[in-house]
Design a protein around this motif. Structure first.
Motif, PDB file in Angstrom:
ATOM      1  N   THR A  79       8.664  13.576   2.578  1.00 22.12           N
ATOM      2  CA  THR A  79       9.211  12.273   2.226  1.00 22.12           C
ATOM      3  C   THR A  79      10.592  12.075   2.845  1.00 22.12           C
ATOM      4  O   THR A  79      10.936  10.960   3.244  1.00 22.12           O
ATOM      5  CB  THR A  79       9.272  12.068   0.705  1.00 22.12           C
ATOM      6  N   ALA A  83      11.378   9.065   5.469  1.00 24.98           N
ATOM      7  CA  ALA A  83      12.471   8.116   5.218  1.00 24.98           C
ATOM      8  C   ALA A  83      13.469   8.121   6.370  1.00 24.98           C
ATOM      9  O   ALA A  83      13.961   7.063   6.785  1.00 24.98           O
ATOM     10  CB  ALA A  83      13.164   8.448   3.900  1.00 24.98           C
ATOM     11  N   ASP A 131      18.883  12.136   0.233  1.00 22.58           N
ATOM     12  CA  ASP A 131      17.485  11.725   0.170  1.00 22.58           C
ATOM     13  C   ASP A 131      17.371  10.302  -0.361  1.00 22.58           C
ATOM     14  O   ASP A 131      16.662   9.463   0.205  1.00 22.58           O
ATOM     15  CB  ASP A 131      16.715  12.707  -0.712  1.00 22.58           C
ATOM     16  N   LYS A 135      15.979   6.928   1.595  1.00 20.54           N
ATOM     17  CA  LYS A 135      14.853   6.146   1.073  1.00 20.54           C
ATOM     18  C   LYS A 135      15.231   4.677   0.876  1.00 20.54           C
ATOM     19  O   LYS A 135      14.432   3.784   1.173  1.00 20.54           O
ATOM     20  CB  LYS A 135      14.341   6.763  -0.223  1.00 20.54           C
TER      21      LYS A 135
END
Length: 150
Positions: A79, A83, A131, A135
């Motif tokens: 992920t 992203a 992170d 995102k």
């Protein structure tokens, strides 16, 4: 159906560079876990030392911590990379910077967790912030692409 032309910014190479650095962080995690496995004498295919063994043997406990840090890294890798690659289409330098910071924080996370147990992982826990920002930026990037349809 209309066509969408995507131009990749010249700076997108930085995103590829950050991704490549992250691949080496994965190798670091593998080597770290392997060294603690050998020290603890935990044979394959056992993923972890049992709780009874880890409570009595510090090497086994450290192996469990290294293994868990690596598992956490692998759980978050797809992920984060997704992203970073998406957000890099609109924000290549920022996305690459987030990738580099994420890579460094994941090394700190692994080292802290392995040497000092679960509380030691907090030194690298800032990876969660990097992170989240990646995102949010990827969501914004997706929105800008979708909004061109209307």
């Amino acid at each position: 159906m209309s066509l969408l032309t995507v131009q990749v910014p010249a700076e997108y190479g930085y995103v590829f560079g950050a991704a490549t650095a992250i691949f080496f962080v994965n190798a670091y995690h593998s080597l770290l876990t392997g060294s603690y496995r050998r020290a603890a004498k935990i044979p394959y295919p056992n993923c972890y030392a049992s709780q009874e063994v880890a409570e009595k043997d510090n090497a086994a406990f450290q192996f469990n911590c290294a293994q868990r840090a690596h598992a956490n890294f692998v759980e978050n890798l797809p992920t984060f990379l997704g992203a970073m690659f998406i957000s890099g289409l609109k924000f290549p330098v920022l996305s690459a910077s987030l990738g580099a910071a994420w890579a460094v924080s994941r090394v700190l996370y692994a080292r802290g967790y392995t040497k000092n147990g679960p509380k030691g992982r907090y030194i690298g826990a800032v990876h969660s912030l990097f992170d989240l920002v990646a995102k949010v930026l990827s969501g914004y990037t997706a929105y800008t692409f979708i909004s061109t349809l209307y």
